[in-house]
Write a protein that holds these residues in place. Structure first.
Motif, PDB file in Angstrom:
ATOM      1  N   ILE A 189     -16.045  53.164  82.528  1.00  0.00           N
ATOM      2  CA  ILE A 189     -14.873  53.116  82.066  1.00  0.00           C
ATOM      3  C   ILE A 189     -13.921  53.341  83.149  1.00  0.00           C
ATOM      4  CG2 ILE A 189     -13.256  54.270  80.549  1.00  0.00           C
ATOM      5  CD1 ILE A 189     -15.380  54.602  78.635  1.00  0.00           C
ATOM      6  N   VAL A 190     -12.849  52.462  83.362  1.00  0.00           N
ATOM      7  CA  VAL A 190     -11.658  52.772  84.405  1.00  0.00           C
ATOM      8  C   VAL A 190     -10.353  53.118  83.616  1.00  0.00           C
ATOM      9  CG1 VAL A 190     -10.481  51.855  86.017  1.00  0.00           C
ATOM     10  CG2 VAL A 190     -12.904  51.196  86.024  1.00  0.00           C
ATOM     11  N   ILE A 191      -9.948  54.029  83.694  1.00  0.00           N
ATOM     12  CA  ILE A 191      -8.717  54.494  82.718  1.00  0.00           C
ATOM     13  C   ILE A 191      -7.604  54.092  83.758  1.00  0.00           C
ATOM     14  CG2 ILE A 191      -7.465  56.419  81.766  1.00  0.00           C
ATOM     15  CD1 ILE A 191      -9.993  57.761  81.071  1.00  0.00           C
ATOM     16  N   ASP A 192      -6.683  53.423  83.102  1.00  0.00           N
ATOM     17  CA  ASP A 192      -5.667  52.875  83.890  1.00  0.00           C
ATOM     18  C   ASP A 192      -4.299  53.551  83.618  1.00  0.00           C
ATOM     19  OD1 ASP A 192      -6.850  50.619  85.011  1.00  0.00           O
ATOM     20  OD2 ASP A 192      -6.461  49.212  83.409  1.00  0.00           O
ATOM     21  N   ARG A 193      -4.212  54.306  82.396  1.00  0.00           N
ATOM     22  CA  ARG A 193      -3.114  54.906  82.096  1.00  0.00           C
ATOM     23  C   ARG A 193      -3.438  55.849  80.727  1.00  0.00           C
ATOM     24  NH1 ARG A 193       2.258  51.687  80.153  1.00  0.00           N
ATOM     25  NH2 ARG A 193       0.747  50.910  78.584  1.00  0.00           N
ATOM     26  N   VAL A 194      -2.901  56.872  80.581  1.00  0.00           N
ATOM     27  CA  VAL A 194      -2.964  57.838  79.549  1.00  0.00           C
ATOM     28  C   VAL A 194      -1.397  58.169  78.880  1.00  0.00           C
ATOM     29  CG1 VAL A 194      -3.714  60.123  78.291  1.00  0.00           C
ATOM     30  CG2 VAL A 194      -5.026  58.691  80.326  1.00  0.00           C
ATOM     31  N   LEU A 205     -11.657  62.412  75.337  1.00  0.00           N
ATOM     32  CA  LEU A 205     -11.090  61.814  76.433  1.00  0.00           C
ATOM     33  C   LEU A 205     -11.638  62.376  77.922  1.00  0.00           C
ATOM     34  CD1 LEU A 205      -8.462  60.548  77.657  1.00  0.00           C
ATOM     35  CD2 LEU A 205      -7.439  62.733  77.466  1.00  0.00           C
ATOM     36  N   LYS A 206     -12.282  63.532  77.736  1.00  0.00           N
ATOM     37  CA  LYS A 206     -13.226  63.870  79.030  1.00  0.00           C
ATOM     38  C   LYS A 206     -14.381  63.077  79.040  1.00  0.00           C
ATOM     39  CE  LYS A 206     -15.188  68.032  80.769  1.00  0.00           C
ATOM     40  NZ  LYS A 206     -16.710  68.270  80.741  1.00  0.00           N
TER      41      LYS A 206
END
Length: 117
Positions: free
Chosen positions: A42-47, A33-34
């Motif tokens: 990478i664009v993280i929209d939600r976790v 995840l890190k």
């Protein structure tokens, strides 16, 4: 899901493209995840952390995992016109994955369909 949960708003679907990654330990999962969060493409929209005790296990039929919704923001993704496409990546501990039999997964899907999740 589009009909039951999102009132036919197809743009809300974010799990059409899904992949699962499996880990021996939570530390390995955290490291992944890190690495995702530090990757410039990478664009993280939600976790969604479905491992926490704050999460209602009944909603996932006891399955525990972390879900990451992300987009790839690279030159190649832009050239292909997929830079806005959301992918779902599930991070799963191997010990939990081994409990996911075909029969359990079938019941999980039936339950999720029934509640429109």
């Amino acid at each position: 899901k589009c009909l039951k949960r999102y009132d036919r708003k197809i743009y809300k679907l974010v799990d059409i493209c899904r992949e699962s990654l499996y880990f021996q330990t939570i530390a390995d999962m955290t490291q992944c995840l890190k690495a995702m969060s530090e990757d410039i493409d990478i664009v993280i929209d939600r976790v969604k952390n479905r491992m926490t005790t704050d999460e209602d296990a009944a909603l996932n039929c006891g399955f525990r995992f972390v879900t990451v919704n992300l987009r790839i923001r690279s030159w190649e993704a832009e050239q292909r016109g997929v830079e806005s496409h959301v992918c779902e990546v599930r991070l799963i501990l191997i010990d939990f994955a081994e409990l996911m039999t075909e029969e359990r997964h079938k019941r999980y899907v039936e339950y999720r369909d029934k509640i429109g999740a």
